[in-house]
Design a protein around this motif. Sequence first.
Motif, PDB file in Angstrom:
ATOM      1  N   VAL A 165       7.895   3.873   5.899  1.00  0.00           N
ATOM      2  CA  VAL A 165       7.784   3.021   7.083  1.00  0.00           C
ATOM      3  C   VAL A 165       6.599   2.071   6.928  1.00  0.00           C
ATOM      4  O   VAL A 165       6.697   0.876   7.243  1.00  0.00           O
ATOM      5  N   CYS A 166       5.471   2.580   6.432  1.00  0.00           N
ATOM      6  CA  CYS A 166       4.316   1.708   6.193  1.00  0.00           C
ATOM      7  C   CYS A 166       4.660   0.608   5.204  1.00  0.00           C
ATOM      8  O   CYS A 166       4.260  -0.552   5.376  1.00  0.00           O
ATOM      9  N   ASN A 167       5.408   0.959   4.169  1.00  0.00           N
ATOM     10  CA  ASN A 167       5.800  -0.016   3.161  1.00  0.00           C
ATOM     11  C   ASN A 167       6.659  -1.127   3.749  1.00  0.00           C
ATOM     12  O   ASN A 167       6.551  -2.294   3.361  1.00  0.00           O
ATOM     13  N   ARG A 168       7.504  -0.801   4.724  1.00  0.00           N
ATOM     14  CA  ARG A 168       8.416  -1.785   5.308  1.00  0.00           C
ATOM     15  C   ARG A 168       7.788  -2.561   6.458  1.00  0.00           C
ATOM     16  O   ARG A 168       8.270  -3.634   6.797  1.00  0.00           O
ATOM     17  N   GLN A 169       6.743  -2.029   7.067  1.00  0.00           N
ATOM     18  CA  GLN A 169       6.229  -2.633   8.279  1.00  0.00           C
ATOM     19  C   GLN A 169       4.901  -3.367   8.099  1.00  0.00           C
ATOM     20  O   GLN A 169       4.663  -4.362   8.773  1.00  0.00           O
ATOM     21  N   TYR A 170       4.022  -2.881   7.224  1.00  0.00           N
ATOM     22  CA  TYR A 170       2.742  -3.553   7.025  1.00  0.00           C
ATOM     23  C   TYR A 170       2.873  -4.661   5.985  1.00  0.00           C
ATOM     24  O   TYR A 170       3.746  -4.621   5.112  1.00  0.00           O
ATOM     25  N   GLN A 171       1.979  -5.626   6.045  1.00  0.00           N
ATOM     26  CA  GLN A 171       1.964  -6.690   5.059  1.00  0.00           C
ATOM     27  C   GLN A 171       1.428  -6.160   3.728  1.00  0.00           C
ATOM     28  O   GLN A 171       0.891  -5.052   3.644  1.00  0.00           O
ATOM     29  N   LYS A 172       1.533  -6.979   2.680  1.00  0.00           N
ATOM     30  CA  LYS A 172       1.303  -6.499   1.323  1.00  0.00           C
ATOM     31  C   LYS A 172      -0.107  -5.988   1.099  1.00  0.00           C
ATOM     32  O   LYS A 172      -0.305  -4.867   0.610  1.00  0.00           O
ATOM     33  N   VAL A 173      -1.129  -6.773   1.440  1.00  0.00           N
ATOM     34  CA  VAL A 173      -2.510  -6.369   1.157  1.00  0.00           C
ATOM     35  C   VAL A 173      -2.893  -5.106   1.932  1.00  0.00           C
ATOM     36  O   VAL A 173      -3.402  -4.144   1.333  1.00  0.00           O
ATOM     37  N   PRO A 174      -2.679  -5.037   3.249  1.00  0.00           N
ATOM     38  CA  PRO A 174      -2.979  -3.771   3.954  1.00  0.00           C
ATOM     39  C   PRO A 174      -2.195  -2.589   3.408  1.00  0.00           C
ATOM     40  O   PRO A 174      -2.702  -1.465   3.378  1.00  0.00           O
ATOM     41  N   ARG A 175      -0.971  -2.849   2.993  1.00  0.00           N
ATOM     42  CA  ARG A 175      -0.137  -1.773   2.460  1.00  0.00           C
ATOM     43  C   ARG A 175      -0.750  -1.193   1.185  1.00  0.00           C
ATOM     44  O   ARG A 175      -0.794   0.028   1.005  1.00  0.00           O
ATOM     45  N   ILE A 176      -1.228  -2.056   0.293  1.00  0.00           N
ATOM     46  CA  ILE A 176      -1.826  -1.585  -0.960  1.00  0.00           C
ATOM     47  C   ILE A 176      -3.118  -0.829  -0.687  1.00  0.00           C
ATOM     48  O   ILE A 176      -3.379   0.231  -1.274  1.00  0.00           O
ATOM     49  N   ILE A 177      -3.951  -1.358   0.225  1.00  0.00           N
ATOM     50  CA  ILE A 177      -5.205  -0.674   0.569  1.00  0.00           C
ATOM     51  C   ILE A 177      -4.901   0.698   1.160  1.00  0.00           C
ATOM     52  O   ILE A 177      -5.544   1.703   0.821  1.00  0.00           O
ATOM     53  N   LEU A 178      -3.903   0.739   2.027  1.00  0.00           N
ATOM     54  CA  LEU A 178      -3.522   2.001   2.657  1.00  0.00           C
ATOM     55  C   LEU A 178      -3.076   3.015   1.611  1.00  0.00           C
ATOM     56  O   LEU A 178      -3.447   4.198   1.662  1.00  0.00           O
ATOM     57  N   TRP A 179      -2.288   2.557   0.649  1.00  0.00           N
ATOM     58  CA  TRP A 179      -1.828   3.442  -0.420  1.00  0.00           C
ATOM     59  C   TRP A 179      -3.007   3.992  -1.219  1.00  0.00           C
ATOM     60  O   TRP A 179      -3.073   5.194  -1.506  1.00  0.00           O
ATOM     61  N   LEU A 180      -3.966   3.130  -1.565  1.00  0.00           N
ATOM     62  CA  LEU A 180      -5.124   3.574  -2.337  1.00  0.00           C
ATOM     63  C   LEU A 180      -5.936   4.616  -1.576  1.00  0.00           C
ATOM     64  O   LEU A 180      -6.420   5.598  -2.156  1.00  0.00           O
ATOM     65  N   PHE A 430       5.249   3.954  -0.846  1.00  0.00           N
ATOM     66  CA  PHE A 430       4.457   2.734  -0.793  1.00  0.00           C
ATOM     67  C   PHE A 430       4.845   1.737  -1.883  1.00  0.00           C
ATOM     68  O   PHE A 430       4.825   0.530  -1.664  1.00  0.00           O
ATOM     69  N   LEU A 431       5.176   2.234  -3.071  1.00  0.00           N
ATOM     70  CA  LEU A 431       5.382   1.350  -4.216  1.00  0.00           C
ATOM     71  C   LEU A 431       6.829   1.245  -4.664  1.00  0.00           C
ATOM     72  O   LEU A 431       7.138   0.465  -5.561  1.00  0.00           O
ATOM     73  N   ASN A 432       7.715   2.047  -4.062  1.00  0.00           N
ATOM     74  CA  ASN A 432       9.108   2.090  -4.511  1.00  0.00           C
ATOM     75  C   ASN A 432       9.210   2.437  -5.997  1.00  0.00           C
ATOM     76  O   ASN A 432      10.082   1.951  -6.701  1.00  0.00           O
ATOM     77  N   LEU A 433       8.282   3.254  -6.472  1.00  0.00           N
ATOM     78  CA  LEU A 433       8.289   3.671  -7.863  1.00  0.00           C
ATOM     79  C   LEU A 433       8.952   5.030  -7.992  1.00  0.00           C
ATOM     80  O   LEU A 433       8.663   5.935  -7.215  1.00  0.00           O
TER      81      LEU A 433
END
Length: 597
Positions: A165-180, A430-433
């Motif tokens: 849900v975070c991956n689909r709803q947040y923008q790219k930069v916040p999403r990456i920071i959140l994942w880290l 988060f990364l669809n990996l």
Amino acid sequence: MTKKYILDQSSPVSELVNVTYSKDSPSSQRSSTMAPGKERKILYEDVAEDHEEVISTIYGSPVPQQSLESNDEPFTTYFDEKIPIPEDEKHSWFSFRKLWAFTGPGFLMSIAYLDPGNIESDLQSGAVAGFKLLWVLLLATIIGLLLQRLAARLGVVTGLHLAEVCNRQYQKVPRIILWLMIELAIIGSDMQEVIGSAIAINLLSAGKVPLWGGVLITIADTFMFLFLDKYGLRKLEAFFGFLITIMALTFGYEYVTVKPDQGKLLKGMFMPYCDKCGTPQLEQAVGIVGAVIMPHNMYLHSALVKSRQVNRADKREVREANKYFFIESCIALFVSFLINVFVVSVFAEAFFGKTNEQVNEVCTNSSSPYVGLFPNNNATLEVDIYKGGVVLGCYFGPAALYIWAVGILAAGQSSTMTGTYSGQFVMEGFLNLKWSRFARVILTRSIAITPTLLVAIFQDVEHLTGMNDFLNVLQSLQLPFALIPVLTFTSLHPVMNDFANGLGWKIAGGVLILIVCCINMYFVVVYVTALGHLALYVVAAIVCVAYLCFVAYLSWLCLIALGVSFLACGQTYQLGLTTHPELFLLNNVDAASVVTR
């Protein structure tokens, strides 16, 4: 003929695409979920059954399409099978058969409440404050239950877990920071599990296996346990239940052996007081809250509930799943709470107010080989999971030490597996990996084990257990990055539909998260102020500014989701605030908006 839309769950969630937009929808809305230049391909099947037309989920390129019946995904974990939910027409309101079918995810989630970091926090609480902080443990467990309920509901209602849900709803930069940030929390948890397992192996071998050897053994057994989910989901869940049972029996044995004062126990549990408490007791209370509520556990629980077959087109089934998952979570956290109480009570009864001199004398009389751990002075006894086992052995015999070590080993090994699953879900979400389980474990375990192994080789057990303070601070810092998103998305009506949080839950959830985050920030401040070095203060100040800015950003979006609409500015469609959200219950989608053949 009526149309019924269901969300097919046999295919990977990373292939889900939005179908709510009609061909006449503005391009800006369509682009929020569709990559430029990519043409959507619709995969559906019409099934005539009971005069209903069932349209399965829509999938899109560029992910290669697979058969809906395919179940040979090489990289999936935990979801290789779905547990069917039996019908029970005789017991419509409550059925033990259905509860048994839903039982599993909550107990795996509860293991995070029993990891070595929690056990150490428990025994230190008992040794420092006696029974006086049991009410803090009870309150923290209840708060944890309420927050876990939000995470489970998100997974049940949307069919997506929190990372997706975070991956689909947040923008790219916040999403990456959140994942880290969440990856840091998982790595910190991994290190605590490694430390706990290594100490348990050292105690069980009477010191013959050095600490670095125990660290290396945890590498091997992690990969061994990864094979367990090949034997079926229910067998895997049963294995985790077996480990929880071992913890209950071993720590329960210590409880029966020590025989804590039941009156003091009940008074400490239900009377919120702390008579004659000072800074050490306050810091220990804060540490209890930080140890119980784990950030990665929110992501884990929202994913685990997807292992049950729930028709998300049927609101009755969704409501029923939410009910049974909540009941199961209550039972699981009650069991974990009892085990934590066992540990607190043992050390509160036997070692509260003890000095190093008293323990040294007892260990000397019992011919313990660990006498050197306790200097012959009048300083108050300080314990950790290593010294805890030693003093139990000195006071109550070698059996108490070895049984304690078995319990710690079970805690470390069970949390090792759930941590592995958390990492897999977070990375895929988060990364669809689609990494294999082995590649994922090699990466995170290498990061977690390397510093732990170096300390184990070149330092002693004091430094190894001392790492827990830093790791607790690290995980306390990451807590807002799990709690704020889960409250945000469960409060959005376009995302949760009729299952969105009501006003009461929005207020209560916001207050609880604010309290928990403030308590944990206090814990961080106490740790940082004790560093005693100017350069470290400067680095901490820079990190603090960046950290608070990101928390403020997530809080701003959360407040918009909670209904503080005057804060909204610019485009907020990433949160599903437009009339065409990215996530939805398919049974409420207008048939005219679905692209047809």
